[in-house]
Design a protein around this motif. Sequence first.
Motif, short mmCIF file in Angstrom:
data_model
loop_
_atom_site.label_atom_id
_atom_site.label_comp_id
_atom_site.label_asym_id
_atom_site.label_seq_id
_atom_site.Cartn_x
_atom_site.Cartn_y
_atom_site.Cartn_z
N LEU A 84 -17.28 84.90 -25.65
CA LEU A 84 -16.46 85.60 -24.61
C LEU A 84 -16.52 84.49 -23.29
CD1 LEU A 84 -14.22 87.47 -23.38
CD2 LEU A 84 -16.32 88.61 -22.45
N LEU A 85 -15.65 83.59 -22.84
CA LEU A 85 -15.93 82.57 -21.76
C LEU A 85 -15.20 83.31 -20.53
CD1 LEU A 85 -14.17 79.67 -23.71
CD2 LEU A 85 -16.39 80.52 -23.78
N ILE A 86 -16.15 83.30 -19.37
CA ILE A 86 -15.88 83.81 -18.15
C ILE A 86 -16.29 82.85 -17.01
CG2 ILE A 86 -16.17 86.24 -19.07
CD1 ILE A 86 -18.72 86.39 -17.60
N GLY A 87 -15.68 82.75 -15.92
CA GLY A 87 -15.72 81.89 -15.07
C GLY A 87 -17.16 82.34 -14.21
N GLY A 88 -17.74 81.64 -13.65
CA GLY A 88 -19.11 81.74 -12.87
C GLY A 88 -18.66 82.89 -11.95
N ASP A 89 -17.41 83.10 -11.34
CA ASP A 89 -17.15 84.12 -10.30
C ASP A 89 -17.17 85.29 -10.97
OD1 ASP A 89 -14.93 83.07 -11.77
OD2 ASP A 89 -13.39 83.77 -10.19
N MET A 90 -16.85 85.62 -12.15
CA MET A 90 -16.70 86.81 -13.15
C MET A 90 -18.24 87.43 -13.28
SD MET A 90 -13.47 87.79 -13.50
CE MET A 90 -13.42 87.27 -11.87
N LEU A 91 -19.25 86.33 -13.45
CA LEU A 91 -20.46 86.70 -13.92
C LEU A 91 -21.10 87.82 -12.95
CD1 LEU A 91 -23.05 86.46 -15.68
CD2 LEU A 91 -23.79 84.64 -14.09
N GLY A 145 0.63 77.87 -23.12
CA GLY A 145 0.93 77.06 -24.29
C GLY A 145 0.95 75.49 -23.79
N ARG A 146 1.74 75.16 -22.95
CA ARG A 146 1.94 73.94 -22.27
C ARG A 146 0.62 73.21 -21.89
NH1 ARG A 146 7.84 73.06 -19.75
NH2 ARG A 146 8.85 74.65 -21.35
N ALA A 147 -0.12 74.04 -21.04
CA ALA A 147 -1.44 73.52 -20.31
C ALA A 147 -2.30 73.43 -21.35
CB ALA A 147 -1.87 74.43 -19.17
N PHE A 148 -2.69 74.13 -22.52
CA PHE A 148 -3.69 74.08 -23.33
C PHE A 148 -3.57 73.09 -24.62
CE2 PHE A 148 -4.93 77.72 -21.06
CZ PHE A 148 -6.30 77.44 -20.56
N GLU A 149 -2.22 72.68 -24.76
CA GLU A 149 -1.52 72.04 -26.13
C GLU A 149 -2.35 70.63 -25.83
OE1 GLU A 149 2.68 70.48 -27.84
OE2 GLU A 149 2.40 71.02 -25.90
N GLY A 150 -3.26 70.34 -27.10
CA GLY A 150 -3.63 69.07 -27.34
C GLY A 150 -4.92 68.68 -26.56
N ILE A 151 -5.70 69.64 -26.00
CA ILE A 151 -6.61 69.60 -25.27
C ILE A 151 -8.09 69.12 -26.05
CG2 ILE A 151 -6.11 71.18 -23.31
CD1 ILE A 151 -8.01 72.96 -24.23
N SER A 152 -8.19 69.41 -27.27
CA SER A 152 -9.33 69.00 -28.43
C SER A 152 -8.75 68.78 -29.45
CB SER A 152 -10.07 70.05 -28.28
OG SER A 152 -11.16 69.94 -29.18
N ASP A 153 -9.23 67.78 -30.24
CA ASP A 153 -9.09 67.53 -31.54
C ASP A 153 -9.92 67.98 -32.49
OD1 ASP A 153 -11.04 65.68 -30.91
OD2 ASP A 153 -10.02 63.92 -31.35
N LYS A 154 -11.00 68.71 -31.95
CA LYS A 154 -12.24 69.19 -32.54
C LYS A 154 -12.11 70.61 -32.88
CE LYS A 154 -15.19 65.81 -30.50
NZ LYS A 154 -16.33 65.69 -29.59
N CYS A 155 -11.04 71.27 -32.28
CA CYS A 155 -11.03 72.73 -32.13
C CYS A 155 -9.53 73.27 -32.06
CB CYS A 155 -11.68 73.41 -30.68
SG CYS A 155 -11.50 74.96 -30.29
N GLU A 156 -9.46 74.04 -32.98
CA GLU A 156 -7.75 74.73 -33.01
C GLU A 156 -7.66 75.72 -31.75
OE1 GLU A 156 -5.62 78.32 -35.58
OE2 GLU A 156 -7.15 77.02 -36.41
N VAL A 157 -6.71 75.38 -30.89
CA VAL A 157 -6.65 76.29 -29.75
C VAL A 157 -5.09 76.69 -29.84
CG1 VAL A 157 -6.16 76.29 -27.12
CG2 VAL A 157 -7.83 74.38 -28.45
N PHE A 215 -10.85 83.37 -24.48
CA PHE A 215 -10.66 82.68 -22.89
C PHE A 215 -9.56 83.70 -22.47
CE2 PHE A 215 -9.91 79.23 -19.58
CZ PHE A 215 -10.35 79.96 -18.79
N GLY A 216 -10.06 84.84 -21.80
CA GLY A 216 -8.72 85.58 -21.30
C GLY A 216 -8.78 85.51 -19.72
N ILE A 246 -6.72 81.57 -26.48
CA ILE A 246 -6.32 81.88 -25.04
C ILE A 246 -5.89 83.08 -24.96
CG2 ILE A 246 -5.23 80.79 -22.87
CD1 ILE A 246 -7.39 79.06 -24.08
N VAL A 247 -6.08 84.14 -24.13
CA VAL A 247 -5.52 85.28 -24.18
C VAL A 247 -5.27 85.94 -22.62
CG1 VAL A 247 -6.09 87.87 -24.85
CG2 VAL A 247 -7.33 85.99 -26.06
#
Length: 198
Positions: free
Chosen positions: A105-112, A60-72, A7-8, A36-37
């Motif tokens: 590769l994750l992109i927002g709908g606007d980028m598509l 780092g602050r925003a994405f910290e701890g958002i999932s317990d199933k995935c290493e972010v 996710f860049g 997160i790139v």
Amino acid sequence: MIKTGIFGGAFNPVHNGHVNLAKEAIEQLKLRKLLIVPTFESPHKATRLLPFDVRAEMCGRAFEGISDKCEVTVSGIEREMGGVSYTINTIRELAKRSHDEQFYLLIGGDMLFSFREWYKYESILKESKVCAVARGGDNFTDMLEFAAEMGRVKVLPTNIVDVSSTEVRRKIAEGKDISELVPQSIAEYIAENDLYRG
């Protein structure tokens, strides 16, 4: 194969739309890892970016701890590579360092809808699985049709919080409240460091 999301973005600043997109992608794609790139130097954005370290810290602050199933993880790969950040180059560098990973590769709908303008977009489609995530203002049906025309693009059926970094910066410059647009930790960091006021 380990399912790894990429996710860049400029993340200038990171906001609730980014965080929710990541959460939705982790859940729907069953990602084991998410990178997160932050962009080092954008080929597209005319807006002056805050220094890389500042944007990476916010991520780092925003994405910290958002999932317990995935290493972010926040990745500094584009700073390591230097120069203008092109997605295909980032994917190829990550592939060199990869151990049995399939990249999404994750992109927002606007980028598509502007994806065909990306540098070597056809190579991106071949070397990763491109997943477009709808934002509040995006027309899901239009996204599905556009993705079908391009081929090799998955549209995730979700409705993401409709907010942009441009809107956040404008509200800060106008002295308005941003607490509903960004995570609390980001609102506090921006205030403490007096960012985006000039």
